[in-house]
Scaffold this motif. Structure first.
Motif, PDB file in Angstrom:
ATOM      1  N   UNK A  89      40.455  31.848  45.674  1.00 18.64           N
ATOM      2  CA  UNK A  89      39.683  32.284  44.640  1.00 18.64           C
ATOM      3  C   UNK A  89      39.133  33.713  44.350  1.00 18.64           C
ATOM      4  N   UNK A  90      40.421  34.517  44.955  1.00 17.17           N
ATOM      5  CA  UNK A  90      40.178  36.089  44.875  1.00 17.17           C
ATOM      6  C   UNK A  90      41.471  36.193  43.717  1.00 17.17           C
ATOM      7  N   UNK A  91      41.241  37.122  42.693  1.00 14.11           N
ATOM      8  CA  UNK A  91      42.259  37.660  41.840  1.00 14.11           C
ATOM      9  C   UNK A  91      42.911  38.733  42.350  1.00 14.11           C
ATOM     10  N   UNK A 107      37.193  39.984  33.718  1.00 14.13           N
ATOM     11  CA  UNK A 107      38.441  39.897  33.017  1.00 14.13           C
ATOM     12  C   UNK A 107      37.998  40.187  31.442  1.00 14.13           C
ATOM     13  N   UNK A 108      36.806  39.605  31.161  1.00 14.61           N
ATOM     14  CA  UNK A 108      36.556  39.621  29.691  1.00 14.61           C
ATOM     15  C   UNK A 108      35.863  41.126  29.627  1.00 14.61           C
ATOM     16  N   UNK A 158      29.933  45.396  47.964  1.00 10.26           N
ATOM     17  CA  UNK A 158      29.543  44.187  48.471  1.00 10.26           C
ATOM     18  C   UNK A 158      30.472  43.311  48.340  1.00 10.26           C
ATOM     19  N   UNK A 159      31.694  43.027  47.728  1.00 11.73           N
ATOM     20  CA  UNK A 159      32.688  41.990  47.797  1.00 11.73           C
ATOM     21  C   UNK A 159      33.653  42.766  46.675  1.00 11.73           C
ATOM     22  N   UNK A 160      34.604  42.028  46.423  1.00  6.51           N
ATOM     23  CA  UNK A 160      35.481  42.553  45.407  1.00  6.51           C
ATOM     24  C   UNK A 160      35.099  42.389  44.156  1.00  6.51           C
ATOM     25  N   UNK A 161      35.489  43.091  42.981  1.00  9.14           N
ATOM     26  CA  UNK A 161      35.038  43.263  41.859  1.00  9.14           C
ATOM     27  C   UNK A 161      35.628  42.309  40.714  1.00  9.14           C
ATOM     28  N   UNK A 162      36.744  41.633  41.146  1.00  9.34           N
ATOM     29  CA  UNK A 162      37.249  40.732  40.432  1.00  9.34           C
ATOM     30  C   UNK A 162      37.928  41.375  38.926  1.00  9.34           C
ATOM     31  N   UNK A 163      37.946  42.399  38.834  1.00  4.94           N
ATOM     32  CA  UNK A 163      38.825  43.060  38.022  1.00  4.94           C
ATOM     33  C   UNK A 163      40.455  42.892  38.120  1.00  4.94           C
TER      34      UNK A 163
END
Length: 563
Positions: free
Chosen positions: A330-332, A164-165, A305-310
């Motif tokens: 815990x996933x956005x 997010x940052x 790998x996994x989700x990026x979180x963006x």
């Protein structure tokens, strides 16, 4: 002997030269010309010996070269940590050091120390929410949260916060581009009854790589009447057979130019992509940069790998096994669960084996356990459990092979652990890398049982094991990376070997080693699954993914029209 000539370069000229040289290094790196990339980065470093950007251009190609370059990689990683004073420098430096230490089977204690420091700096950065231009450097950082521990409830939140940052900074840096993309999203598109849904796939791995191979079947089987498929390649590898196959298959729909990530995002927007699918996740800086820019109205992560979180990514493709029900906490990204499996392929080409029992000095009645993984996935705790299995099964042998590492390094890592467990090194066999992937798969047939890694399971290696009809023991965890083998085994109808604790892992390993009849039953199930399992049906999987894309687009249109 000639005299030494010292040339003094004016400051501004030196900065320009460094920028030019590091740009060359980056370009050659993207074209997989790793030695030339390192050369230009080192030339730049001579102009300014403590320049962190120059060192950042040296380390990644060294790590991709692996084998004989790991010690040099460790040296430069330590140099980076020594020079870097900012928290982000420490995050980047420890990321490099962790990869070098784990790949080369260096000191585990030093690896744990580097990881703890790495995670602490990441946590503090996210907690303080400090924006800095340097954040751009760490767009894809977070993979070692998966390798070192199975703790998604905590670690996913760190990655989400970091993403997010970084995304906020990207949007501040490129407001004009973002505005152009958003304007397109606000312009109504013709209905799907009048046009195909336009899908873009972005990746560095349209090459001879696990991601490139696994994605091939979906991309090949796409219905080209209903779906206009475009591929955006971020890496060119000369004379790569799989990349050439992609080029032949997709023609002018395969887009590859050495563009900046912003220009590639612009290209994706100009092509009016409806759904952009990221194949690389945290393995690719370029993919992360493009996802953060959001050049498509719907963005999806699959494979990687996994989700990026963006926050700019809408969906993460999974299934009912690879993530537990609680994972959405815990996933956005919205977890989009496919009905059966999150991956489907037609199978593997298999070559001629390069090893046999005689060449390895293993008797015909010996029980062979096998583990073939990169050093990043190995850790002392998991190896000790594997050794407990070997210790309890008479006349058993353990074959170990590691990618991107020297097998002597692996042997030096294993030896003290074996001694502590009271195991003679005579029961171990350390294998070099097979000449080709097809021969690697053929060599798997020598195994009676494959022992999986944890907390990061095999993925392609598990698929190969199941295709070759070899029983596997896996430890199931909570995170995506710790449930890959579980979902694949469930989808071929094999539950024997699925362990939910360390104790069960050892129990299954011993049971399969001692019970030949049970092994034969599993082998029969695996052979039968080739004709019946959705895991081995790339065409069916393509239809399920297409159905998911259509549903995603329908939901998007409903949101846009306020229905």
């Amino acid at each position: 002997m000639g005299s030494l000539i010292v040339v003094t370069v004016p400051h501004n000229t030196g900065k320009c030269c460094i920028k030019l040289l590091t740009g060359k290094a980056e370009a050659y790196y993207r074209f997989s010309q790793l030695h030339i990339s390192i050369y230009f980065a080192k030339v730049a470093l001579r102009l300014e010996p403590n320049n962190l950007d120059c060192i950042r251009k040296i380390i990644p190609p060294l790590q991709k070269l692996g084998l004989n370059y790991t010690q040099e990689s460790i040296h430069w990683s330590k140099k980076y940590l020594e020079l870097g004073q900012k928290p982000i420098d420490k995050i980047v430096g420890n990321h490099y050091l962790l990869e070098a230490l784990l790949t080369s089977y260096g000191s585990w204690e030093k690896s744990v120390q580097a990881y703890q420091e790495h995670k602490l700096f990441l946590s503090n950065l996210v907690a303080n929410k400090r924006e800095s231009e340097s954040l751009i450097q760490i767009l894809p950082v977070g993979s070692f949260l998966l390798y070192m521990e199975d703790n998604p409830g905590e670690n996913r939140l760190i990655r989400n916060g970091l993403a997010a940052l970084c995304q906020q900074l990207v949007w501040k840096e490129f407001p004009e581009n973002i505005n152009i993309y958003q304007q397109r999203f606000n312009t109504p598109r013709p209905a799907l009854s009048q046009r195909p849904l336009r899908i873009g796939y972005v990746s560095e791995c349209f090459i001879s790589h696990s991601v490139g191979f696994l994605a091939w079947w979906l991309l090949k089987y796409h219905d080209r009447q209903q779906f206009d498929v475009r591929l955006y390649s971020l890496r060119e590898r000369i004379y790569d057979p799989l990349q050439q196959a992609y080029k032949d298959e997709f023609g002018d729909r395969f887009y590859q130019e050495c563009l900046s990530m912003v220009k590639m995002a612009d290209k994706i927007n100009e092509d009016e992509i409806d759904i952009l699918v990221d194949l690389d996740s945290l393995t690719s800086y370029g993919n992360c940069a493009i996802l953060a820019l959001k050049p498509a109205p719907i963005q999806v992560s699959w494979l990687g790998y996994d989700a990026t979180g963006f926050p700019t990514v809408d969906y993460f493709i999974a299934d009912n096994y690879v993530l537990p029900e609680s994972a959405q906490d815990y996933y956005i990204e919205k977890i989009w669960r496919l009905p059966e499996n999150y991956i489907g392929i037609d199978g593997f080409a298999v070559g001629t084996p390069t090893i046999n029992r005689e060449s390895l000095d293993i008797p015909n009645d010996g029980i062979i356990y096998f583990s073939s993984q990169i050093g990043l996935k190995r850790n002392p705790h998991n190896i000790r459990l594997q050794m407990q299995i070997i210790k309890q099964v008479p006349n058993s042998y353990f074959l170990l092979k590691s990618f991107r590492s020297n097998h002597e390094d692996l042997q030096n890592f294993i030896a003290p652990l074996a001694e502590a467990e009271g195991l003679d090194l005579k029961c171990f066999r350390f294998l070099p890398t097979a000449p080709t992937e097809m021969e690697h798969r053929a060599n798997l047939a020598i195994a009676d049982i494959v022992l999986d890694t944890y907390p990061y399971n095999g993925a392609t290696t598990t698929l190969e094991t199941l295709w070759m009809g070899v029983p596997i023991v896996t430890r199931v965890g909570e995170q995506f990376a710790a449930r890959n083998s579980y979902t694949m085994m469930m989808n071929v109808g094999v539950t024997e070997g699925i362990a939910w604790s360390d104790e069960e892992y050892v129990e299954w390993g011993v049971k399969l080693g001692k019970d030949e009849k049970l092994r034969q039953e599993i082998v029969w199930k695996l052979r039968k699954s080739r004709q019946t399992s959705p895991l081995w049906n790339g065409q069916k999987f393509a239809r399920e993914m297409e159905n998911a894309y259509q549903q995603m687009w329908q939901k998007y249109e409903e949101r846009c029209t306020g229905l």
